[in-house]
Design an enzyme around this catalytic site. Sequence first.
Site, PDB file in Angstrom:
ATOM      1  N   CYS A  57     -19.400  37.915  73.497  1.00 24.50           N
ATOM      2  CA  CYS A  57     -19.006  37.132  74.138  1.00 24.50           C
ATOM      3  C   CYS A  57     -17.402  36.610  73.108  1.00 24.50           C
ATOM      4  O   CYS A  57     -17.656  36.788  72.001  1.00 24.50           O
ATOM      5  CB  CYS A  57     -19.402  35.260  74.323  1.00 24.50           C
ATOM      6  SG  CYS A  57     -17.993  34.559  75.102  1.00 24.50           S
ATOM      7  N   ASP A 114     -16.017  34.838  72.016  1.00 23.49           N
ATOM      8  CA  ASP A 114     -15.922  32.891  71.461  1.00 23.49           C
ATOM      9  C   ASP A 114     -15.897  33.554  70.065  1.00 23.49           C
ATOM     10  O   ASP A 114     -16.289  34.471  69.275  1.00 23.49           O
ATOM     11  CB  ASP A 114     -17.833  32.754  71.908  1.00 23.49           C
ATOM     12  CG  ASP A 114     -16.943  30.981  71.466  1.00 23.49           C
ATOM     13  OD1 ASP A 114     -16.997  30.749  69.632  1.00 23.49           O
ATOM     14  OD2 ASP A 114     -17.273  30.416  71.869  1.00 23.49           O
TER      15      ASP A 114
END
Length: 222
Positions: free
Chosen positions: A43, A45
Site C-alpha cells: 500500500c 500508506d
Amino acid sequence: MTNPLQALIDSNRRWSATVTKADPHFFERLAEQQSPKYLWIGCSDSRVPATQIVDLPPGEIFVQRNVANVVSHSDLNCLSAIQFAVDVLKVEHIIVVGHYGCGGVQAVLDERRLGLVDNWLRHVGDVAHKHVDMLNALSSMPLRNTRLCELNAIEQVVNVCATTIVMEAWERGQKLSVHAWCYSLSNGHMHDLDMHVNSRESLHPNYKQALQQVIRRAGEQR
C-alpha cells in the site's frame, strides 16, 4: 527563494554520512547493480516502508506500491514492475503486503465517496462483495477492516499468480513464489496469511487453505 525541503536534504546528508561511516563501500556496491530477491507489492500508506519494517538495507527489495495494494490486470504500472522484477531481476519471491487499518479498505466498508480513487477501490469492493457473508457476520467495523485487509491481500496474490508473467515464469521452471502478508501498525508485527504459491498447481489448494484460516479467525472474533 529558501528551499522549503532543506530539512529533508540535510537529513539525507546525515543519513549518507552515517551509512558511509559504518560501511565505507556501501554506496559503491549499491551503485554497481541491484539484485533483490523480493518484489514487494504494498500500500502507498506512508506508515508502511518496505525495507525498514523487515530490517533490510536499500537494494534488497524491489517495490511497487499503490492505494490498498491492488493488483489489477489492466494496471500497466504494476504489471511492468512485476515483469521487470521477474524477467530481468529474477526475484524469487513476490510479497503482497496489506496492512490493518488501511484507509482504502475502510472507505470501501464505509461506502464512502472520495473521488477518482473510488474507481480504483472498486477492486477492493469486488473482494468485499465476494466475501460479504463472512464480513457481515462480524460484530464490529474494526474486525471487518482486519478481515477485509487479509482477504484483499490473499485475493491480490491470486491476481499476481494469474498474470502471464508469473505463469510463464513457472512454465519455464523459474524459481518463484508468491505470498500474502498483513502488517500491524499498532505493534509493527508482520503477519503471514498462510498463502504461499510456487506453481500453477499449488494456487487453488493454497488459496483454499488461506481462506480457511481467515474464516477461522473470523469465527473466533464474532
